[in-house]
Design a protein around this motif. Sequence first.
Motif, PDB file in Angstrom:
ATOM      1  N   ARG A   1      39.610  49.523  35.077  1.00  0.00           N
ATOM      2  CA  ARG A   1      39.293  48.110  34.835  1.00  0.00           C
ATOM      3  C   ARG A   1      40.567  47.295  34.691  1.00  0.00           C
ATOM      4  O   ARG A   1      40.697  46.211  35.259  1.00  0.00           O
ATOM      5  CB  ARG A   1      38.456  47.954  33.563  1.00  0.00           C
ATOM      6  N   THR A   2      41.510  47.831  33.916  1.00  0.00           N
ATOM      7  CA  THR A   2      42.788  47.128  33.725  1.00  0.00           C
ATOM      8  C   THR A   2      43.509  46.982  35.055  1.00  0.00           C
ATOM      9  O   THR A   2      43.986  45.903  35.408  1.00  0.00           O
ATOM     10  CB  THR A   2      43.678  47.920  32.733  1.00  0.00           C
ATOM     11  N   GLN A   3      43.568  48.087  35.839  1.00  0.00           N
ATOM     12  CA  GLN A   3      44.276  48.045  37.126  1.00  0.00           C
ATOM     13  C   GLN A   3      43.611  47.074  38.094  1.00  0.00           C
ATOM     14  O   GLN A   3      44.291  46.323  38.795  1.00  0.00           O
ATOM     15  CB  GLN A   3      44.317  49.450  37.753  1.00  0.00           C
ATOM     16  N   LEU A   4      42.263  47.099  38.135  1.00  0.00           N
ATOM     17  CA  LEU A   4      41.543  46.187  39.027  1.00  0.00           C
ATOM     18  C   LEU A   4      41.751  44.748  38.578  1.00  0.00           C
ATOM     19  O   LEU A   4      41.942  43.848  39.394  1.00  0.00           O
ATOM     20  CB  LEU A   4      40.048  46.493  39.018  1.00  0.00           C
ATOM     21  N   GLY A   5      41.680  44.541  37.263  1.00  0.00           N
ATOM     22  CA  GLY A   5      41.895  43.204  36.716  1.00  0.00           C
ATOM     23  C   GLY A   5      43.255  42.666  37.130  1.00  0.00           C
ATOM     24  O   GLY A   5      43.409  41.487  37.445  1.00  0.00           O
ATOM     25  N   GLU A   6      44.243  43.564  37.172  1.00  0.00           N
ATOM     26  CA  GLU A   6      45.583  43.152  37.601  1.00  0.00           C
ATOM     27  C   GLU A   6      45.640  42.945  39.111  1.00  0.00           C
ATOM     28  O   GLU A   6      46.185  41.959  39.594  1.00  0.00           O
ATOM     29  CB  GLU A   6      46.615  44.252  37.238  1.00  0.00           C
ATOM     30  N   GLY A   7      45.094  43.932  39.844  1.00  0.00           N
ATOM     31  CA  GLY A   7      45.419  44.033  41.265  1.00  0.00           C
ATOM     32  C   GLY A   7      44.473  43.379  42.258  1.00  0.00           C
ATOM     33  O   GLY A   7      44.829  43.164  43.419  1.00  0.00           O
ATOM     34  N   LEU A   8      43.235  43.067  41.830  1.00  0.00           N
ATOM     35  CA  LEU A   8      42.262  42.567  42.803  1.00  0.00           C
ATOM     36  C   LEU A   8      42.562  41.109  43.164  1.00  0.00           C
ATOM     37  O   LEU A   8      42.714  40.271  42.289  1.00  0.00           O
ATOM     38  CB  LEU A   8      40.846  42.699  42.223  1.00  0.00           C
ATOM     39  N   ILE A   9      42.663  40.825  44.466  1.00  0.00           N
ATOM     40  CA  ILE A   9      42.878  39.432  44.915  1.00  0.00           C
ATOM     41  C   ILE A   9      41.526  38.743  45.080  1.00  0.00           C
ATOM     42  O   ILE A   9      41.326  37.603  44.688  1.00  0.00           O
ATOM     43  CB  ILE A   9      43.579  39.405  46.297  1.00  0.00           C
ATOM     44  N   GLY A  10      40.600  39.465  45.728  1.00  0.00           N
ATOM     45  CA  GLY A  10      39.302  38.853  45.983  1.00  0.00           C
ATOM     46  C   GLY A  10      38.355  39.823  46.657  1.00  0.00           C
ATOM     47  O   GLY A  10      38.755  40.908  47.097  1.00  0.00           O
ATOM     48  N   VAL A  11      37.082  39.431  46.708  1.00  0.00           N
ATOM     49  CA  VAL A  11      36.058  40.230  47.388  1.00  0.00           C
ATOM     50  C   VAL A  11      35.257  39.285  48.281  1.00  0.00           C
ATOM     51  O   VAL A  11      34.790  38.238  47.836  1.00  0.00           O
ATOM     52  CB  VAL A  11      35.078  40.894  46.385  1.00  0.00           C
TER      53      VAL A  11
END
Length: 369
Positions: free
Chosen positions: A256-266
């Motif tokens: 969750r932390t990594q996705l929160g940091e790394g996700l630009i968009g879906v």
Amino acid sequence: MATILIDKLLQAAVKQGASDIHITVGQPPVFRLHGRMRQLDTKSLVPEDTVSLMKSITPERCQRELQESGSADFGFAFSDLARFRVSIFRQRGNISMVLRQIPNSMLTPEQLGLPDKVIELCKRPRGLFLVTGPTGSGKSTTLASVINNINETIDHHIITIEDPIEFYHYHKKSTVNQREVGVDVPSFAEAIRRALRQDPDVILVGELRDLETIEAAITAAETGHVVFGTLHTNSAAGTINRIIDVFPTNQQDQIRTQLGEGLIGVLSQTLCPKIGGGRCAAYELLNCTSGIKNLIRENKVFRIPSMIQTGAKHGMILMDDSLYNLWKAEKVSQEEVLGKAQHPTDLAKRIADAKRGLEQDEVAEASAH
């Protein structure tokens, strides 16, 4: 006999604009045209026909794979007219094939009707951008268009990892290396790990199909690369849950932390048959603003749809709003948009209200004259 037959079939498919060709014992070849299945007016295929058709286009290694595991996939070019992605498989002891046509020319983001924000998000210096939707919803087409746009406008090194390679990209402003799983590299996860040593700016991962691949993709996005990937999920929030659920419970907080940091968009998409022929896509776009990133980290993904709904100023849109707009623009019928909607009852009510509103407008206009 078979080679002539396959050439004729492929030519007809390209000419008519069929998206797929289905070849199976007990019926004539079938084309999928604008989403509908149409049988050709020729004789029903017998087992010998499907075997010889298969042999006429299938590389040796794939014929071996078919023998060993009952199915195989590959891509091939049909003269310079089109490329096809082929899946061969056994069913009831006979050979069947499905050939998906991959157009030679890439459509621009405008032609695809992509939300304006997509290209801007995809030109970020690093992070993970996901394109999702059911099989045959145009994910590969969208990604090819985005990659081509980057290729034409930025001097990047782009690595694609695909199974099989679909669209061929040529070096334009960027350098593009395309690696095929099973031919150039053993697996998606291995290819991503290797790619990190090949000085890439952009990595396209055809499919995030298992924990190892997803983990490698997230790591690549964290280390300063833009990573594009696809998943078979139907909504932005569903995509985030799917990724987190792949991991064992004790790792989920970290992801969750990594996705929160790394996700630009879906970007989630679905294809609808257009009124009058052809197809067009409806899109849901999640732009990972700081508010969204917090929701992911705090495990409040269920609140994302309402954030998308109020996030129009950040270029966001919900699937049902996109479908409503297609109906309102008279591009897609009411039945079709309701069939694809995530909340059909709500959308049906909204359409009914809109129709009533239009009727009231017409009455008011008539009485004004």
